[in-house]
Each structure stands twice: as C-alpha cells, then as structure tokens.
Design an enzyme around this catalytic site. Sequence first.
Site, PDB file in Angstrom:
ATOM      1  N   LYS A   1       0.753  -1.475  -0.161  1.00  0.00           N
ATOM      2  CA  LYS A   1      -0.050   0.241   0.276  1.00  0.00           C
ATOM      3  C   LYS A   1       0.963   0.949   0.050  1.00  0.00           C
ATOM      4  O   LYS A   1       0.284   2.008  -0.635  1.00  0.00           O
ATOM      5  CB  LYS A   1      -1.011   0.199   0.993  1.00  0.00           C
TER       6      LYS A   1
ATOM      7  N   TYR B   1      -3.623 -12.470   2.526  1.00  0.00           N
ATOM      8  CA  TYR B   1      -2.991 -11.878   1.464  1.00  0.00           C
ATOM      9  C   TYR B   1      -1.994 -12.540   0.827  1.00  0.00           C
ATOM     10  O   TYR B   1      -2.161 -13.862  -0.047  1.00  0.00           O
ATOM     11  CB  TYR B   1      -2.426 -10.460   1.732  1.00  0.00           C
TER      12      TYR B   1
ATOM     13  N   TYR C   1     -12.869 -14.597   2.836  1.00  0.00           N
ATOM     14  CA  TYR C   1     -11.522 -13.814   3.250  1.00  0.00           C
ATOM     15  C   TYR C   1     -10.835 -13.747   4.690  1.00  0.00           C
ATOM     16  O   TYR C   1     -11.788 -13.484   5.269  1.00  0.00           O
ATOM     17  CB  TYR C   1     -11.805 -12.367   2.504  1.00  0.00           C
TER      18      TYR C   1
HETATM   19  C1  LIG Z   1      -0.892  -7.984   2.495  1.00  0.00           C
HETATM   20  C2  LIG Z   1      -1.167  -7.347   1.647  1.00  0.00           C
HETATM   21  N1  LIG Z   1      -1.044  -8.219   0.459  1.00  0.00           N
HETATM   22  C3  LIG Z   1      -1.441  -8.245  -0.547  1.00  0.00           C
HETATM   23  C4  LIG Z   1      -2.864  -7.386  -0.949  1.00  0.00           C
HETATM   24  C5  LIG Z   1      -3.384  -7.592  -1.974  1.00  0.00           C
HETATM   25  O1  LIG Z   1      -3.449  -6.018  -2.583  1.00  0.00           O
HETATM   26  P1  LIG Z   1      -4.153  -4.989  -3.704  1.00  0.00           P
HETATM   27  O2  LIG Z   1      -5.291  -4.836  -3.123  1.00  0.00           O
HETATM   28  O3  LIG Z   1      -3.854  -4.180  -4.261  1.00  0.00           O
HETATM   29  O4  LIG Z   1      -5.095  -5.991  -4.502  1.00  0.00           O
HETATM   30  C6  LIG Z   1      -3.026  -5.927   0.289  1.00  0.00           C
HETATM   31  C7  LIG Z   1      -4.468  -5.409   0.057  1.00  0.00           C
HETATM   32  O5  LIG Z   1      -4.667  -5.038   0.708  1.00  0.00           O
HETATM   33  C8  LIG Z   1      -2.465  -6.394   1.607  1.00  0.00           C
HETATM   34  O6  LIG Z   1      -2.761  -5.768   2.288  1.00  0.00           O
END
Ligand SMILES: Cc1ncc(COP(=O)(O)O)c(C=O)c1O
Length: 343
Positions: free
Chosen positions: A60, A301, A275
């Site tokens: 982010k 994630y 999720y």
């Molecule tokens: C640790 C982490 N990895 C990957 C992602 C995924 O990224 P994106 O939201 O750009 O798909 C996020 C999104 O919140 C995240 O917090």
Amino acid sequence: MTASIQTALAKFPDIALFTAPTPIQRLERLERALGDACRGVKIFVKRDDHMELGGGGGNKLRKLEFHLGAARAEGADTIITVGGVQSNHARLTAAAAAKLGLACELMLSRAVPRAEDGYDDNGNVLLDRLFGAQVSISAAGTDPFALAQQRAETLRAAGRKVYLMPSGGSTAIGALGYVRCALEIIGQEEALGEQFREVVVANGSSGTHAGLAAGFTMLDRGAAMVRSYSVLADPEPTRQKTLQLLCDTLKLLGDSRVPGEEAIDVDGAFRGPGYGLPTDPMIEAVRLLAAHEGLLLDPVYSGKAFAGLLAAIRQGHYAPGDSVLFVMTGGIPGLYVYQSVFR
Ligand SMILES: Cc1ncc(COP(=O)(O)O)c(C=O)c1O
C-alpha cells in the site's frame, strides 16, 4: 521505453515514502527444502514488506506515494479511507499521514467473522491508533465507503480539505505505484542476470496486479506475465475488476493499448472458505517461509498467494530453470491476530 514510462509517471505528483528499489532475493533454502517438488524452479521474492514506514511497509505504500502526492497537490489536510478491521491499507495510510502531519480517519468494517486473538484491538488496529488515526468500526454488511463519503461531506462543510480513498487505494492513481514497481523489477532483472517468467501476487482490491500488468504492458513484456491469487472476492469479478483497472491505468498514462480478456489471470482456488479465514495451505506456506528463510508472510493475503505459488510449482506449472518472482506485499501485523492458528 523505460524513459518514456518514467516521463509518463513524472506527470503525477508523488511523495517518497520508502527507499526504492526494494530488494529481490532468491529463496535457496526453501528450494532445497522443497527438494524434487521444486523441479529446478528458481524462487525469488521482492521485498515490498521491507520498507521504513508503518510496521514493515507493504504494497500500500507504493499506492500511497501517488495518492498522497495527489492529496498534497489538492491542498488536503485530512485523509479518509476504508477497509476491513485489520486493513493493512488503513494502517499504512495512518502511518503515512502521521509522517506528513495530516489528519487521518479510518472507517473500518467487520468484513471477517473473527473475534479471537484480539482481532478488534491488536495487530493493525493497535498500530492505527498509535499512528494517531481516528478509527471507527461498523457492523458487517455496512458500506464503509458510503459512511466515509458522508463523513467527508461533514468535514468539508466544516472547512476541512478531505482526500478520500477507496478500499486498498485501488484506483488508477494508486496503481501507478505498481507501474513504477514493474520498472524496478526490469532494472533488477538486469542486475541479477535473470528474466522472470512470471510475477506472482495476492489480489484483494486488484491495484497491485493491475499496476504491474500496466507496467509490463508498457515495457512490452505483456500483462500476462503477472498472475494473481484472489483472496477477497470470487475470481471472475476480481479478474474483471483487475482488467478494468489495467485499462484505466494505461489510459491515465496516455497508452492507447486496450488489453484483451487474456491479459489477466486470477486464480481463486486458494482463498478457502472466505476472506480472512485461515486455510491449511496458507498455514503451511507461512510456516515454510518462516522456518527456512526467516521471512514472514501474512495470513490473509500473501500467505494464501504463496500457497498457490507452491502448488503451481509442485504441479509443474513452471519448467526446470524457470525463475518466478513472488511479491511479498507485507501485512505482517496481521499475524498477531491469528495467533491461535499457528499454535
Ligand atoms: C498484505 C497485502 N498483500 C496484498 C494485498 C492485495 O493488494 P491489492 O488490494 O492491490 O490487490 C493487500 C491488500 O489489502 C495486502 O494488505
């Protein structure tokens, strides 16, 4: 080519929030631990979890460099954003706002049915508050962005200058951060003497995948060089959203290419029951990387996406000698609210 992308990116105001490029390293101990199952594939990680700000950084911050550049150009004094209770995007927005002296309000929603391990107070929420953000948590099923819009209107009526970001900062402006990351990767490939067959990422709000895909399109390596694992929504709507964001990002940068359906590949097989809900392959991936490399994936994630990558390697998706790059996107504070899962 690289210079023309840099020129296109330079039209957008940004604020440096970390030292680039983030390192790329090979996971040789993990490769050895996988043994024959590794099939001679070289596994590399890009350490976007290795940034100075906000509890280890994360993907982010790349988006926030452009969002906060836009916010400053507009004269904003307050940043509002949204996410789930344990949003990494919210935590890094709070950290960046603290560094820049901006007020920050986070409208979080109970997107994950989880109460154990200090889910509402520890991990990212603990850090949000330390960074001085005003945090409000709404019930599951509420639309936090609608609440954020209402709050922004109230503050604007009181004379504040508000910059409002959607979940994950995933707009074309945010995705510019990962266009720049694609440039970094190309430069690092040269230094490493490697050419990555694929770049693999987790997909939540799609900005990371879309930005990388836009960057590799503009570099003539093709959007399909990026593959993601959907951890939030179903794979098809995620694929459509990623494709739309890829098109919007190319357009924003003045690139007239219109990618087809085949440009975006999103795998939904590793999200599990939902999720933020733990899966056995995620737990195996987090444990493997921690025990063999001393590196931390997150449970929501990157842990699920790395589980997908491990399965792809074991199933022979890559040929012997192929190099694959996994982007470690941070989220480490989230581990602390999944303590009981790792006992
Ligand atoms: C640790 C982490 N990895 C990957 C992602 C995924 O990224 P994106 O939201 O750009 O798909 C996020 C999104 O919140 C995240 O917090």
